[in-house]
Design a protein around this motif. Structure first.
Motif, PDB file in Angstrom:
ATOM      1  N   LEU A 126       0.842  -1.188   0.000  1.00  0.00           N
ATOM      2  CA  LEU A 126       0.000   0.000   0.000  1.00  0.00           C
ATOM      3  C   LEU A 126       0.876   1.238   0.000  1.00  0.00           C
ATOM      4  CD1 LEU A 126      -2.723  -1.167   2.538  1.00  0.00           C
ATOM      5  CD2 LEU A 126      -2.562  -1.566   0.072  1.00  0.00           C
ATOM      6  N   ASP A 127       0.805   1.990  -1.092  1.00  0.00           N
ATOM      7  CA  ASP A 127       1.662   3.158  -1.273  1.00  0.00           C
ATOM      8  C   ASP A 127       0.906   4.439  -0.949  1.00  0.00           C
ATOM      9  OD1 ASP A 127       3.919   4.683  -2.054  1.00  0.00           O
ATOM     10  OD2 ASP A 127       3.033   4.983  -4.034  1.00  0.00           O
ATOM     11  N   ARG A 128       1.127   4.970   0.226  1.00  0.00           N
ATOM     12  CA  ARG A 128       0.563   6.245   0.674  1.00  0.00           C
ATOM     13  C   ARG A 128      -0.969   6.253   0.676  1.00  0.00           C
ATOM     14  NH1 ARG A 128       1.967  10.030  -3.188  1.00  0.00           N
ATOM     15  NH2 ARG A 128       1.970   8.256  -4.622  1.00  0.00           N
ATOM     16  N   ILE A 129      -1.571   5.119   1.018  1.00  0.00           N
ATOM     17  CA  ILE A 129      -3.023   5.065   1.183  1.00  0.00           C
ATOM     18  C   ILE A 129      -3.417   5.971   2.352  1.00  0.00           C
ATOM     19  CG2 ILE A 129      -4.927   3.585   1.957  1.00  0.00           C
ATOM     20  CD1 ILE A 129      -4.289   3.102  -0.916  1.00  0.00           C
ATOM     21  N   ASN A 134     -10.307   2.393   3.603  1.00  0.00           N
ATOM     22  CA  ASN A 134      -9.629   1.660   2.538  1.00  0.00           C
ATOM     23  C   ASN A 134      -8.520   0.777   3.101  1.00  0.00           C
ATOM     24  OD1 ASN A 134     -11.145   2.623   0.371  1.00  0.00           O
ATOM     25  ND2 ASN A 134      -9.794   4.361   0.006  1.00  0.00           N
ATOM     26  N   MET A 135      -7.710   1.364   3.970  1.00  0.00           N
ATOM     27  CA  MET A 135      -6.611   0.605   4.567  1.00  0.00           C
ATOM     28  C   MET A 135      -7.121  -0.637   5.278  1.00  0.00           C
ATOM     29  SD  MET A 135      -3.285   0.407   5.455  1.00  0.00           S
ATOM     30  CE  MET A 135      -2.542   2.036   5.366  1.00  0.00           C
ATOM     31  N   GLY A 136      -8.112  -0.467   6.136  1.00  0.00           N
ATOM     32  CA  GLY A 136      -8.627  -1.600   6.897  1.00  0.00           C
ATOM     33  C   GLY A 136      -9.267  -2.652   6.017  1.00  0.00           C
ATOM     34  N   THR A 137     -10.019  -2.216   5.009  1.00  0.00           N
ATOM     35  CA  THR A 137     -10.672  -3.157   4.110  1.00  0.00           C
ATOM     36  C   THR A 137      -9.654  -3.955   3.304  1.00  0.00           C
ATOM     37  OG1 THR A 137     -12.616  -1.729   3.928  1.00  0.00           O
ATOM     38  CG2 THR A 137     -12.310  -3.370   2.201  1.00  0.00           C
ATOM     39  N   ILE A 138      -8.581  -3.314   2.871  1.00  0.00           N
ATOM     40  CA  ILE A 138      -7.557  -4.024   2.102  1.00  0.00           C
ATOM     41  C   ILE A 138      -6.835  -5.036   2.981  1.00  0.00           C
ATOM     42  CG2 ILE A 138      -5.401  -3.772   0.801  1.00  0.00           C
ATOM     43  CD1 ILE A 138      -6.461  -1.000  -0.100  1.00  0.00           C
ATOM     44  N   ILE A 139      -6.544  -4.677   4.216  1.00  0.00           N
ATOM     45  CA  ILE A 139      -5.922  -5.635   5.144  1.00  0.00           C
ATOM     46  C   ILE A 139      -6.838  -6.838   5.335  1.00  0.00           C
ATOM     47  CG2 ILE A 139      -5.228  -5.988   7.548  1.00  0.00           C
ATOM     48  CD1 ILE A 139      -4.234  -3.070   7.545  1.00  0.00           C
ATOM     49  N   ARG A 140      -8.125  -6.576   5.499  1.00  0.00           N
ATOM     50  CA  ARG A 140      -9.108  -7.661   5.665  1.00  0.00           C
ATOM     51  C   ARG A 140      -9.139  -8.558   4.431  1.00  0.00           C
ATOM     52  NH1 ARG A 140     -15.577  -6.496   6.639  1.00  0.00           N
ATOM     53  NH2 ARG A 140     -16.253  -8.684   6.891  1.00  0.00           N
ATOM     54  N   THR A 141      -9.125  -7.950   3.238  1.00  0.00           N
ATOM     55  CA  THR A 141      -9.151  -8.719   2.001  1.00  0.00           C
ATOM     56  C   THR A 141      -7.871  -9.521   1.824  1.00  0.00           C
ATOM     57  OG1 THR A 141     -10.551  -7.023   0.989  1.00  0.00           O
ATOM     58  CG2 THR A 141      -9.454  -8.568  -0.492  1.00  0.00           C
ATOM     59  N   ILE A 152       3.344  -1.494   4.107  1.00  0.00           N
ATOM     60  CA  ILE A 152       2.787  -0.149   4.102  1.00  0.00           C
ATOM     61  C   ILE A 152       3.913   0.861   3.991  1.00  0.00           C
ATOM     62  CG2 ILE A 152       1.432   1.531   5.404  1.00  0.00           C
ATOM     63  CD1 ILE A 152       0.013  -0.866   6.725  1.00  0.00           C
ATOM     64  N   THR A 153       3.883   1.688   2.946  1.00  0.00           N
ATOM     65  CA  THR A 153       4.969   2.631   2.717  1.00  0.00           C
ATOM     66  C   THR A 153       4.809   3.897   3.562  1.00  0.00           C
ATOM     67  OG1 THR A 153       3.917   3.862   0.911  1.00  0.00           O
ATOM     68  CG2 THR A 153       5.097   1.831   0.332  1.00  0.00           C
ATOM     69  N   LYS A 154       5.901   4.619   3.688  1.00  0.00           N
ATOM     70  CA  LYS A 154       5.904   5.882   4.423  1.00  0.00           C
ATOM     71  C   LYS A 154       4.908   6.855   3.793  1.00  0.00           C
ATOM     72  CE  LYS A 154       9.035   9.523   6.047  1.00  0.00           C
ATOM     73  NZ  LYS A 154      10.434  10.027   6.036  1.00  0.00           N
ATOM     74  N   GLY A 155       4.167   7.553   4.644  1.00  0.00           N
ATOM     75  CA  GLY A 155       3.174   8.498   4.151  1.00  0.00           C
ATOM     76  C   GLY A 155       1.765   7.943   4.123  1.00  0.00           C
ATOM     77  N   ILE A 177       1.779  -7.141   9.406  1.00  0.00           N
ATOM     78  CA  ILE A 177       1.863  -5.774   8.890  1.00  0.00           C
ATOM     79  C   ILE A 177       3.315  -5.329   8.962  1.00  0.00           C
ATOM     80  CG2 ILE A 177       1.105  -3.394   9.174  1.00  0.00           C
ATOM     81  CD1 ILE A 177      -1.157  -5.270   8.403  1.00  0.00           C
ATOM     82  N   ILE A 178       3.838  -4.834   7.839  1.00  0.00           N
ATOM     83  CA  ILE A 178       5.217  -4.344   7.784  1.00  0.00           C
ATOM     84  C   ILE A 178       5.167  -2.863   7.417  1.00  0.00           C
ATOM     85  CG2 ILE A 178       7.484  -4.581   6.702  1.00  0.00           C
ATOM     86  CD1 ILE A 178       6.671  -7.483   6.012  1.00  0.00           C
ATOM     87  N   GLN A 179       5.478  -1.993   8.383  1.00  0.00           N
ATOM     88  CA  GLN A 179       5.498  -0.555   8.133  1.00  0.00           C
ATOM     89  C   GLN A 179       6.918  -0.127   7.779  1.00  0.00           C
ATOM     90  OE1 GLN A 179       2.695   1.985  10.514  1.00  0.00           O
ATOM     91  NE2 GLN A 179       2.901   0.320  11.991  1.00  0.00           N
ATOM     92  N   CYS A 180       7.049   0.620   6.700  1.00  0.00           N
ATOM     93  CA  CYS A 180       8.375   0.969   6.180  1.00  0.00           C
ATOM     94  C   CYS A 180       8.614   2.474   6.234  1.00  0.00           C
ATOM     95  CB  CYS A 180       8.511   0.481   4.739  1.00  0.00           C
ATOM     96  SG  CYS A 180       8.240  -1.290   4.543  1.00  0.00           S
ATOM     97  N   ASP A 181       9.781   2.858   6.736  1.00  0.00           N
ATOM     98  CA  ASP A 181      10.162   4.274   6.805  1.00  0.00           C
ATOM     99  C   ASP A 181      11.027   4.698   5.629  1.00  0.00           C
ATOM    100  OD1 ASP A 181       8.805   4.720   9.201  1.00  0.00           O
ATOM    101  OD2 ASP A 181      10.493   3.982  10.391  1.00  0.00           O
ATOM    102  N   ASP A 182      11.480   3.739   4.817  1.00  0.00           N
ATOM    103  CA  ASP A 182      12.315   4.049   3.656  1.00  0.00           C
ATOM    104  C   ASP A 182      12.021   3.037   2.558  1.00  0.00           C
ATOM    105  OD1 ASP A 182      13.742   1.657   4.342  1.00  0.00           O
ATOM    106  OD2 ASP A 182      14.990   2.822   5.727  1.00  0.00           O
TER     107      ASP A 182
END
Length: 278
Positions: A126-129, A134-141, A152-155, A177-182
């Motif tokens: 997910l790029d800057r969602i 939307n975020m929650g629904t996509i994770i569920r899907t 999940i990208t920064k922003g 869930i993998i949150q990325c700062d770079d």
């Protein structure tokens, strides 16, 4: 079950729980809150890493409350009882059901996912969602389609805010869930030969025209601006979902669902030896 009564708004537990409404505090302490009978029940059912649970007498007006409290008792979680008035001070909903849990985040990494899974990997990126729904629904899907992780990208909007969590319907406890700062995640996926598939309007290749039977990462971009140009320049395949009516585009979560399940169809339903979750 350890049970305690809290009566003051100045209590340290109450002040701490209120502080978790801010992303910076959630990230600092690596904890978040989930609220409502159904999502707390999912957390308990799937052995979520619960720090403690807070409830008020309001919970008893919700169907299934006594059964859930019995499960909590059997699991041995620390339980704090508060008044309905005090619970409303820490609630993020208009009509609180009277129960919430403070949960430890699982700090997942690409290395961990790769070590646990087989050769072929399935990521949703997910790029800057920006929209929590939307975020929650996509994770569920992604969870329903047996994806290995959501990157999940920064922003992007915080996946642990209250609106996103409600939209996941409990999938947050199952889906890594993998949150990325770079952008190191991008180099890592490239090194592991993960095919990056981007939803984009600037192509004539439709989503049904490509091969999903390899390690893949499906990229969904920002609702207003799509996928960043820097990221688009490094994808392996751009695909379009044809619009047959008069609208210009699809909602991000709808587009994600179509692509995720097309990949699932190719990976799981057309190959009798594949591992399925049903």
């Amino acid at each position: 079950m350890e049970k305690n009564m809290i009566t003051s708004e100045t209590n340290s537990i109450i002040k701490y729980v209120k502080s978790l409404q801010l992303k910076k505090n959630r990230m600092k302490h690596m904890q978040f809150t989930v609220e409502g009978l159904r999502i707390v029940e999912e957390c308990v059912k799937h052995n979520g890493d619960i720090a403690y649970i807070i409830y008020s007498e309001e919970i008893y007006s919700t169907q299934g409350a006594e059964k859930l409290l019995d499960k909590i008792a059997l699991a041995g979680y620390t339980l704090y009882e508060v008044s309905s008035q005090l619970f409303s001070k820490i609630s993020t909903t208009e009509n609180p059901q009277g129960i919430m849990a403070v949960v430890h985040m699982k700090n997942r990494s690409l290395e961990e996912i790769k070590s646990q899974k087989g050769k072929e990997l399935f990521f949703v990126i997910l790029d800057r969602i920006q929209d929590p729904g939307n975020m929650g629904t996509i994770i569920r899907t992604a969870e329903s389609a047996n994806a290995d992780a959501v990157i999940i990208t920064k922003g992007s909007v915080d996946p642990y805010n209250s609106k996103t969590l409600r939209a996941t319907m409990g999938a947050i406890f199952h889906m890594p869930i993998i949150q990325c700062d770079d952008d190191r995640w991008l180099d890592d996926l490239k090194e592991n030969e993960v095919k990056l598939i981007a939803a984009d309007l600037d192509t004539d290749k439709t989503y049904i025209d490509i091969d999903y039977n390899t390690s893949i990462g499906i990229i969904i971009g920002n609702e207003a601006n799509g996928i960043s140009e820097a990221l688009l320049s490094k994808v392996d395949q751009r695909v379009i979902i044809p619009i047959l009516g008069k609208i210009e585009s699809l909602n991000a979560s709808v587009a994600a669902s179509i692509l995720i399940y097309k990949a699932a169809e190719e990976k799981y339903f057309k190959h009798p030896n594949s591992v399925r979750k049903f």
